[in-house]
Design an enzyme around this catalytic site. Structure first.
Site, PDB file in Angstrom:
ATOM      1  N   THR A  39       0.836  -1.203   0.000  1.00 68.53           N
ATOM      2  CA  THR A  39       0.000   0.000   0.000  1.00 68.53           C
ATOM      3  C   THR A  39       0.870   1.253   0.000  1.00 68.53           C
ATOM      4  O   THR A  39       1.995   1.250   0.507  1.00 68.53           O
ATOM      5  CB  THR A  39      -0.954   0.012   1.201  1.00 68.53           C
ATOM      6  OG1 THR A  39      -0.214   0.200   2.413  1.00 68.53           O
ATOM      7  CG2 THR A  39      -1.754  -1.282   1.284  1.00 68.53           C
ATOM      8  N   GLY A  40       0.344   2.317  -0.589  1.00 68.14           N
ATOM      9  CA  GLY A  40       1.099   3.560  -0.678  1.00 68.14           C
ATOM     10  C   GLY A  40       2.429   3.370  -1.381  1.00 68.14           C
ATOM     11  O   GLY A  40       3.467   3.836  -0.913  1.00 68.14           O
ATOM     12  N   SER A  41       2.382   2.686  -2.554  1.00 66.47           N
ATOM     13  CA  SER A  41       3.642   2.273  -3.177  1.00 66.47           C
ATOM     14  C   SER A  41       3.970   3.002  -4.469  1.00 66.47           C
ATOM     15  O   SER A  41       4.734   2.506  -5.297  1.00 66.47           O
ATOM     16  CB  SER A  41       3.610   0.762  -3.432  1.00 66.47           C
ATOM     17  OG  SER A  41       2.401   0.340  -4.032  1.00 66.47           O
ATOM     18  N   THR A  42       3.413   4.192  -4.653  1.00 71.23           N
ATOM     19  CA  THR A  42       3.755   4.958  -5.854  1.00 71.23           C
ATOM     20  C   THR A  42       4.985   5.843  -5.647  1.00 71.23           C
ATOM     21  O   THR A  42       5.489   6.436  -6.608  1.00 71.23           O
ATOM     22  CB  THR A  42       2.575   5.843  -6.305  1.00 71.23           C
ATOM     23  OG1 THR A  42       2.214   6.739  -5.251  1.00 71.23           O
ATOM     24  CG2 THR A  42       1.376   4.977  -6.688  1.00 71.23           C
TER      25      THR A  42
ATOM     26  N   TYR B  73       0.209  11.631  14.521  1.00 69.03           N
ATOM     27  CA  TYR B  73       0.919  10.618  13.735  1.00 69.03           C
ATOM     28  C   TYR B  73       1.573   9.587  14.644  1.00 69.03           C
ATOM     29  O   TYR B  73       1.442   8.374  14.424  1.00 69.03           O
ATOM     30  CB  TYR B  73       1.959  11.308  12.861  1.00 69.03           C
ATOM     31  CG  TYR B  73       2.924  10.388  12.152  1.00 69.03           C
ATOM     32  CD1 TYR B  73       2.548   9.713  10.999  1.00 69.03           C
ATOM     33  CD2 TYR B  73       4.224  10.214  12.620  1.00 69.03           C
ATOM     34  CE1 TYR B  73       3.439   8.878  10.322  1.00 69.03           C
ATOM     35  CE2 TYR B  73       5.124   9.385  11.958  1.00 69.03           C
ATOM     36  CZ  TYR B  73       4.724   8.720  10.821  1.00 69.03           C
ATOM     37  OH  TYR B  73       5.618   7.899  10.164  1.00 69.03           O
TER      38      TYR B  73
ATOM     39  N   GLY C 122       8.398   6.900  -2.475  1.00 62.72           N
ATOM     40  CA  GLY C 122       9.008   6.749  -1.167  1.00 62.72           C
ATOM     41  C   GLY C 122       9.282   5.318  -0.750  1.00 62.72           C
ATOM     42  O   GLY C 122       9.677   4.468  -1.561  1.00 62.72           O
TER      43      GLY C 122
ATOM     44  N   GLY D 205       7.259   2.922   0.200  1.00 57.46           N
ATOM     45  CA  GLY D 205       6.395   1.918  -0.410  1.00 57.46           C
ATOM     46  C   GLY D 205       6.872   1.495  -1.782  1.00 57.46           C
ATOM     47  O   GLY D 205       6.903   0.302  -2.108  1.00 57.46           O
TER      48      GLY D 205
END
Length: 264
Positions: free
Chosen positions: A13-16, A154, A18, A20
């Site tokens: 997840t969130g792998s577009t 966070y 950084g 991920g």
């Protein structure tokens, strides 16, 4: 090093971008068919094409979805009913003073950073247990152990992920399914690179010098005195997801560059 991951399937997840993206790349390097997740379908597809070009023996797929949206999450489950590896990396963060964190912000962070990941676990963990193999990995943060006070909303969610890791790991006793967390320290994401580069834009010095100055002035507790590279976290994540890491159970694995001063 062959991590024996060839032909496994992973949802990152969130792998577009950084961390991920780096994890997805390192898994693909090991022969994993990765599903790339992000909210922007065009960006998701772009990363899929990039990975396909670099690792043509694998079959990356796009999994564009807002994981906090029930309908989009159910559509993802229909497309991907089985998976060997889930890397819960997606999350949001920003520096905020405690007095500015309203109720809606607390809820948004909890929903995005914790509940979305938990929804994936509730769906895929029983299937992994039934299949006799699986890996669930949470990407937490040194803020989970050592909150700086600069983003309490966070840090709260990252501490929750450590608790969830241990709770879910208890369900895997006696199996080849594992649930673990990696706790990165300050990492050189694309956004961090731009910020550091801009801070010293008036000086004609290489980025390495800008990085060195920033660390000395702002993060002197870091023992490596540089930002961790996403690829370093990616390689660690690939190992933790491999059959060779089956003895890691419910473990918070620190890769913080020495930021946390405690022995635990």
């Amino acid at each position: 090093m062959d991590m024996r991951l060839s032909n496994k399937t992973a949802l990152v997840t969130g792998s577009t971008k950084g961390i991920g993206k780096a994890i997805a790349i390192e898994l693909a390097r090991e022969g994993v068919d990765v599903w790339i997740n992000g909210r922007d379908e065009a960006e998701t597809n772009r990363i899929v094409e990039e990975i396909k070009a670099r690792f043509p023996a694998t079959s990356p797929q796009g999994a564009a979805a807002d994981l906090t949206n029930k309908q989009q999450l159910e559509a993802l489950f229909e497309r991907l009913p089985q998976v060997d590896i889930v890397v819960n990396n997606a999350g949001i963060y920003e520096i905020m003073a405690y007095e500015d964190v309203g109720h809606e912000v607390w809820e948004r962070y909890f929903r995005t950073n914790v509940l979305a990941a938990n929804d994936l676990c509730k769906y895929y963990l029983p299937k992994m247990l039934s299949n006799g193999y699986g890996r669930i990995l949470f990407i937490a943060s040194e803020e989970a152990l050592m909150p700086s006070g600069q983003m309490p909303q966070y840090a709260m969610t990252k501490s929750m992920l450590l608790s969830l890791t241990k709770s879910l790991s208890k369900l895997t006793a006696g199996t080849e399914v594992t649930v673990n967390s990696i706790l990165p320290g300050p990492t050189l994401s694309e956004n961090v690179y731009r910020i550091i580069d801009q801070l010293y834009s008036d000086e004609a010095i290489p980025f390495a010098e800008k990085e060195k100055r920033f660390m000395a002035a702002n993060l002197p507790q870091s023992e490596i005195q540089r930002f961790i590279r996403p690829s370093e976290i990616g390689r660690l994540a690939a190992f933790v997801c491999s059959p060779d890491a089956s003895a890691f159970k419910g473990s918070p694995i620190r890769m913080d560059g020495g930021m946390v001063p405690t022995i635990f």
